[in-house]
Design a protein around this motif. Sequence first.
Motif, PDB file in Angstrom:
ATOM      1  N   PRO A 252      21.544  89.155  -3.171  1.00 26.84           N
ATOM      2  CA  PRO A 252      22.375  89.346  -1.969  1.00 26.84           C
ATOM      3  C   PRO A 252      21.887  90.471  -1.043  1.00 26.84           C
ATOM      4  CG  PRO A 252      23.768  89.054  -3.896  1.00 26.84           C
ATOM      5  CD  PRO A 252      22.355  89.091  -4.400  1.00 26.84           C
ATOM      6  N   GLU A 253      21.321  91.548  -1.598  1.00 29.73           N
ATOM      7  CA  GLU A 253      20.831  92.649  -0.731  1.00 29.73           C
ATOM      8  C   GLU A 253      19.716  92.155   0.177  1.00 29.73           C
ATOM      9  OE1 GLU A 253      21.681  92.553  -4.268  1.00 29.73           O
ATOM     10  OE2 GLU A 253      19.697  93.454  -4.587  1.00 29.73           O
ATOM     11  N   VAL A 254      18.931  91.202  -0.325  1.00 31.56           N
ATOM     12  CA  VAL A 254      17.839  90.633   0.486  1.00 31.56           C
ATOM     13  C   VAL A 254      18.441  89.763   1.582  1.00 31.56           C
ATOM     14  CG1 VAL A 254      15.876  89.020   0.423  1.00 31.56           C
ATOM     15  CG2 VAL A 254      16.150  90.741  -1.391  1.00 31.56           C
ATOM     16  N   ILE A 255      19.391  88.918   1.182  1.00 27.35           N
ATOM     17  CA  ILE A 255      20.006  87.987   2.148  1.00 27.35           C
ATOM     18  C   ILE A 255      20.706  88.768   3.271  1.00 27.35           C
ATOM     19  CG2 ILE A 255      21.744  86.124   2.392  1.00 27.35           C
ATOM     20  CD1 ILE A 255      19.051  85.385   0.918  1.00 27.35           C
ATOM     21  N   GLN A 256      21.321  89.882   2.884  1.00 28.81           N
ATOM     22  CA  GLN A 256      22.014  90.712   3.882  1.00 28.81           C
ATOM     23  C   GLN A 256      21.033  91.306   4.892  1.00 28.81           C
ATOM     24  OE1 GLN A 256      24.353  93.312   1.588  1.00 28.81           O
ATOM     25  NE2 GLN A 256      25.986  93.439   3.103  1.00 28.81           N
ATOM     26  N   ALA A 257      19.802  91.555   4.450  1.00 32.77           N
ATOM     27  CA  ALA A 257      18.842  92.264   5.303  1.00 32.77           C
ATOM     28  C   ALA A 257      18.008  91.342   6.199  1.00 32.77           C
ATOM     29  CB  ALA A 257      17.908  93.091   4.409  1.00 32.77           C
ATOM     30  N   VAL A 258      18.100  90.022   5.984  1.00 30.67           N
ATOM     31  CA  VAL A 258      17.230  89.130   6.757  1.00 30.67           C
ATOM     32  C   VAL A 258      17.954  88.532   7.978  1.00 30.67           C
ATOM     33  CG1 VAL A 258      15.774  88.581   4.762  1.00 30.67           C
ATOM     34  CG2 VAL A 258      17.736  87.088   5.308  1.00 30.67           C
ATOM     35  N   ASP A 259      17.198  87.828   8.823  1.00 27.57           N
ATOM     36  CA  ASP A 259      17.782  87.266  10.047  1.00 27.57           C
ATOM     37  C   ASP A 259      18.461  85.927   9.815  1.00 27.57           C
ATOM     38  OD1 ASP A 259      16.800  89.297  11.939  1.00 27.57           O
ATOM     39  OD2 ASP A 259      14.835  88.594  11.272  1.00 27.57           O
ATOM     40  N   PHE A 260      18.012  85.213   8.791  1.00 30.82           N
ATOM     41  CA  PHE A 260      18.591  83.886   8.516  1.00 30.82           C
ATOM     42  C   PHE A 260      18.324  83.551   7.062  1.00 30.82           C
ATOM     43  CE2 PHE A 260      17.946  79.276   8.087  1.00 30.82           C
ATOM     44  CZ  PHE A 260      19.163  78.797   8.564  1.00 30.82           C
ATOM     45  N   SER A 261      19.278  82.829   6.457  1.00 33.28           N
ATOM     46  CA  SER A 261      18.990  82.314   5.114  1.00 33.28           C
ATOM     47  C   SER A 261      19.500  80.884   5.028  1.00 33.28           C
ATOM     48  CB  SER A 261      19.615  83.216   4.051  1.00 33.28           C
ATOM     49  OG  SER A 261      20.740  82.628   3.499  1.00 33.28           O
ATOM     50  N   GLY A 262      18.790  80.075   4.266  1.00 34.93           N
ATOM     51  CA  GLY A 262      19.179  78.676   4.125  1.00 34.93           C
ATOM     52  C   GLY A 262      18.260  77.966   3.163  1.00 34.93           C
TER      53      GLY A 262
END
Length: 354
Positions: A252-262
Amino acid sequence: MQLINATTPLEEARAILAESFDLKFTKAVERVTARVYAKVKDRIPEIEWPFYAPLILQINRLKKEKDAVILAHNYQAPQIYHGVADIVGDSLQLAIEATRVKPSVIVQCGVHFMAETSKLLNPNKTVLIPDSRAGCSLAASVTPEDVIAMKAQYPGVPVVTYVNTSAAVKAVSDVCCTSSNAADIVDAVPGDTVIMLPDQFLARNTAKKTSKKVITWAGSCEVHETFTAEDIAELRHAYPTAKIIAHPECPPEVIQAVDFSGSTAAMIDYVKSNRPPRVVMVTECSMSDNVAAEATGVEFLRGCNICPHMKRINLENILWSLHTMSEPVTVPEELIAPARAAVQRMIDYSRKRD
Ligand code: 13P
Ligand code: SF4
């Protein structure tokens, strides 16, 4: 006849294949495969093409002769994805396409659970996987006994199982999900609590998109679990203008830091529709190789890991698989109906959503 099996070195496999197939890189082969090469030339070194082109030609010829279709996951190498695949996609797209294909043989270029899913949806077709050792750390992290124990611990709580699991695990689950429909499936099942397994990170990332309580399992993807928030900070520092996009199997820390996830398909759509001048795809390395051919003008920067399971599939074992009809995927009779029901429920929920 000599046999190619999962442990045959590549050189040896080519020598065995050359006994049955003309694998010379002639002017004619070069001409017929020129369109494919144009797509992958920036991703495949020129020196390697003479090895791939004759295999691509032979696979495409044999596919017709054997009434076969090739389904390939987005993580397959570009020579497979652009060279021989009939249908490409993420796990959900491949599962849906598996219900629609006409040919009597499916060659699954991906990992074992994907081939098993195709077999569940097509019990009367022959489903081949070119290397049956192509596993998945998520599928290996949970057994049917684990699921039954979870159900006993949380009576009445629906079990939403990621497709990255064995048919035996799916058979004791209520419904499957993939990374592209996880939140919708969690919302669609009855009750205010769900068990979501086996990926702890996908479950925690999904929990942020729903008001339901999500009970997690301790599995993780060996490719995505290693990315950290520090990696993203370093990428931002190195490439300040780049968009950074990641797969929801990342922490989750990575997902929070990126511009988009999918899902893998959603990441490809993001790149194709937004056309960021520079992008980093925080996922399996073949993704940027594959999408680059269809997203001219986008610079792909590296921030990826290789999935060793996906990379067990190569042109040599695909050709061998079609030639010898190996290795057929089987699912024990008693698992087919319950496992298929969990996958079918997911497909039905997803169709309703669309
Ligand atoms: P997708 O469903 O997003 O294609 O993901 C499958 C997978 O194995 C990712 O690691
Ligand atoms: Fe499994 Fe991860 Fe490989 Fe996907 S990338 S197949 S989740 S090990």
